[in-house]
Design a protein around this motif. Structure first.
Motif, PDB file in Angstrom:
ATOM      1  N   LEU A   9      -3.860   0.639   3.762  1.00 42.18           N
ATOM      2  CA  LEU A   9      -4.254  -0.738   4.069  1.00 42.18           C
ATOM      3  C   LEU A   9      -3.140  -1.726   3.743  1.00 42.18           C
ATOM      4  O   LEU A   9      -2.967  -2.739   4.445  1.00 42.18           O
ATOM      5  N   PHE A  10      -2.365  -1.441   2.694  1.00 42.83           N
ATOM      6  CA  PHE A  10      -1.260  -2.328   2.326  1.00 42.83           C
ATOM      7  C   PHE A  10      -0.215  -2.386   3.441  1.00 42.83           C
ATOM      8  O   PHE A  10       0.222  -3.472   3.855  1.00 42.83           O
ATOM      9  N   TRP A  11       0.188  -1.217   3.939  1.00 46.49           N
ATOM     10  CA  TRP A  11       1.189  -1.193   5.002  1.00 46.49           C
ATOM     11  C   TRP A  11       0.629  -1.750   6.304  1.00 46.49           C
ATOM     12  O   TRP A  11       1.351  -2.383   7.079  1.00 46.49           O
ATOM     13  N   LYS A  12      -0.648  -1.542   6.543  1.00 42.58           N
ATOM     14  CA  LYS A  12      -1.264  -2.128   7.730  1.00 42.58           C
ATOM     15  C   LYS A  12      -1.279  -3.652   7.644  1.00 42.58           C
ATOM     16  O   LYS A  12      -1.095  -4.341   8.653  1.00 42.58           O
ATOM     17  N   ALA A  13      -1.507  -4.185   6.435  1.00 39.55           N
ATOM     18  CA  ALA A  13      -1.496  -5.641   6.252  1.00 39.55           C
ATOM     19  C   ALA A  13      -0.107  -6.216   6.527  1.00 39.55           C
ATOM     20  O   ALA A  13       0.025  -7.285   7.145  1.00 39.55           O
ATOM     21  N   ILE A  14       0.928  -5.505   6.082  1.00 38.28           N
ATOM     22  CA  ILE A  14       2.295  -5.956   6.351  1.00 38.28           C
ATOM     23  C   ILE A  14       2.582  -5.924   7.850  1.00 38.28           C
ATOM     24  O   ILE A  14       3.178  -6.857   8.419  1.00 38.28           O
ATOM     25  N   LYS A  15       2.152  -4.852   8.513  1.00 38.97           N
ATOM     26  CA  LYS A  15       2.356  -4.753   9.956  1.00 38.97           C
ATOM     27  C   LYS A  15       1.615  -5.868  10.691  1.00 38.97           C
ATOM     28  O   LYS A  15       2.139  -6.445  11.645  1.00 38.97           O
ATOM     29  N   MET A  16       0.382  -6.174  10.243  1.00 40.97           N
ATOM     30  CA  MET A  16      -0.384  -7.228  10.902  1.00 40.97           C
ATOM     31  C   MET A  16       0.291  -8.579  10.721  1.00 40.97           C
ATOM     32  O   MET A  16       0.349  -9.382  11.654  1.00 40.97           O
ATOM     33  N   ALA A  17       0.809  -8.843   9.517  1.00 46.78           N
ATOM     34  CA  ALA A  17       1.488 -10.114   9.268  1.00 46.78           C
ATOM     35  C   ALA A  17       2.721 -10.267  10.162  1.00 46.78           C
ATOM     36  O   ALA A  17       2.937 -11.328  10.777  1.00 46.78           O
ATOM     37  N   SER A  18       3.532  -9.213  10.252  1.00 46.80           N
ATOM     38  CA  SER A  18       4.719  -9.270  11.110  1.00 46.80           C
ATOM     39  C   SER A  18       4.337  -9.395  12.581  1.00 46.80           C
ATOM     40  O   SER A  18       4.992 -10.100  13.355  1.00 46.80           O
TER      41      SER A  18
END
Length: 337
Positions: free
Chosen positions: A13-22
Motif C-alpha cells: 500500500l505504501f508503494w501504491k500510494a507513492i505511485k498514485m501521488a506521482s
C-alpha cells in the motif's frame, strides 16, 4: 506468518500510494496544459449568448476574477496549491464549489455504476460457467457469439437502441434524466429514481458482461481439463457437483479481481451512457465541463476519476496478494509453508 502478511500488505500500500501521488501530479500537469491549449474560449463559454454585449474591459475583469490573465505556469501553481489545501475551486457553470458538484453527481453515478457492476459480474460469471460446462455445443457457440458482439458494440449505440425500444416504442421507461421533469425534489420518490436508473444501468451491464463471461469460460475450461478434475471424473463425480467442488473456488477469484480491474471501462462507459440518457452524473458533468470550458470542474473530475480507477486496480491487486501467496514478495516463504 500473519505479521509477515501484514508487513507485505503495508509495504504494498505504501508503494501504491507513492505511485498514485506521482500519477496524480502527472495527470494534473498534462490535463492543465491540454485544457489551456483547448480551442474553447472559457470566457465566451462562461458568458454565453451575451458575449457580444461584453466590452473588452468587462472581459478583462472576468479574466482577472478567474485568474485567467496570469501566465500558464503561475495558474497551474496557484491551482495546485489550492488543491493541496483541499480547495478544488469553483465551477464556472454551476457557480458552486467543485467538491460540492462532484459530491452531488457522484451519488448519482455510484448508484448507476454499482447496479451495472453487480449485474455485469453476476450475469457474466453465470453465462461463462454455462458456456464452459457445455463446451462445443450450440449453447457455447451462442454465448461466445453474444459476448464477441457485445465486446465490439459501442456503449452509446446500445444506449440509443434501448432508449428507442423501451422508452419510445414500448413506453415502459422514462426517456431520460435522473428524475421526472417538472417535479419538486421533495416530491421525487425512490421508485421514480429507480425507473430513471434502469435503462442506463442495463446499458452498462449488457456491455460489461462480455469480458467476465469469456474470461470465466476460458478459466473453467482449463480447470476442467486439469489432472485432479480428470481424477474426480474417474471417481464418478460429474455435473454440478464436480463444478461446485473443484471449479468454483478456482474461477471465482479471477472473476472478482477482473471486475475490480474494470473500473476504468465502467467509468468510461458511464460517461457515454449518462450523456445518451441525460443522466445527471459525473459523466454528463465531464462532457459539460469540457464543452463549456469549465477548467476547475474539468480538472477536479479528472483527478477524481483517476483516483477512482486507481483504487479499483489496487483493490484487485490486494485481493490477489491476500488470497494467492505466489503474488507476494515473500514468495519463497509461502512455498516453504
Amino acid at each position: 506468518m500473519r505479521w509477515q502478511l501484514t508487513w507485505n500488505i503495508v509495504t504494498f500500500l505504501f508503494w501504491k500510494a507513492i505511485k498514485m501521488a506521482s500519477l496524480l501530479v502527472a495527470i494534473s500537469f498534462i490535463s492543465f496544459l491540454l485544457v489551456k491549449n483547448s480551442p474553447i474560449d472559457p470566457i465566451q463559454a462562461y458568458v454565453g449568448a451575451d458575449m457580444l454585449n461584453v466590452s473588452q474591459e468587462q472581459r478583462e475583469k472576468i479574466e482577472e476574477y478567474w485568474g485567467l490573465n496570469q501566465p500558464v505556469m503561475e495558474q497551474f501553481m496557484s491551482w495546485s496549491s489550492a488543491v493541496l489545501s483541499g480547495d478544488l475551486g469553483t465551477s464556472m457553470i454551476f457557480r458552486l464549489p467543485v467538491s460540492e458538484v462532484i459530491g452531488e453527481r457522484f451519488l448519482n453515478s455510484i448508484a448507476l455504476m454499482s447496479v451495472a457492476w453487480v449485474l455485469s459480474g453476476v450475469i457474466g460469471f453465470s453465462i461463462g460457467i454455462l458456456a464452459a460446462m457445455n463446451t462445443g455445443t450450440w449453447i457455447d457457440r451462442m454465448i461466445k457469439w453474444y459476448c464477441y458482439t457485445l465486446a465490439s458494440t459501442p456503449t452509446f449505440w446500445m444506449g440509443l437502441l434501448l432508449l428507442i425500444v423501451f422508452a419510445v416504442w414500448l413506453n415502459w421507461f422514462p426517456v431520460g434524466m435522473g428524475v421526472p421533469a417538472g417535479v419538486l425534489a421533495e416530491d421525487v420518490t425512490i421508485m421514480d429514481r429507480i425507473k430513471h436508473l434502469i435503462l442506463p444501468a442495463l446499458t452498462l451491464s449488457i456491455i460489461g458482461v462480455a469480458n467476465v463471461a469469456l474470461h470465466t469460460r476460458q478459466k473453467l475450461i482449463e480447470v476442467l481439463s486439469s489432472d485432479y478434475v480428470v481424477f474426480a471424473r474417474a471417481r464418478g463425480e460429474k455435473g454440478f457437483t464436480l463444478f461446485w467442488r473443484h471449479g468454483l473456488r478456482n474461477i471465482a477469484l479471477p472473476a472478482i479481481t477482473l471486475q475490480f480491474a474494470a473500473f476504468s471501462e465502467l467509468f468510461g462507459g458511464a460517461v457515454l451512457a449518462e450523456q445518451v440518457f441525460s443522466y445527471p452524473g459525473l459523466g454528463q458533468a465531464t462532457v459539460e465541463a469540457g464543452l463549456r470550458g469549465d477548467i476547475p470542474l474539468l480538472l477536479g473530475l479528472v483527478l477524481f476519476s483517476a483516483i477512482f480507477v486507481f483504487v479499483g486496480n489496487v483493490i484487485a491487486d490486494l485481493i490477489y496478494r491476500v488470497v494467492d501467496p505466489r503474488t507476494r514478495e515473500g514468495k519463497s516463504y509461502a512455498v516453504k509453508q
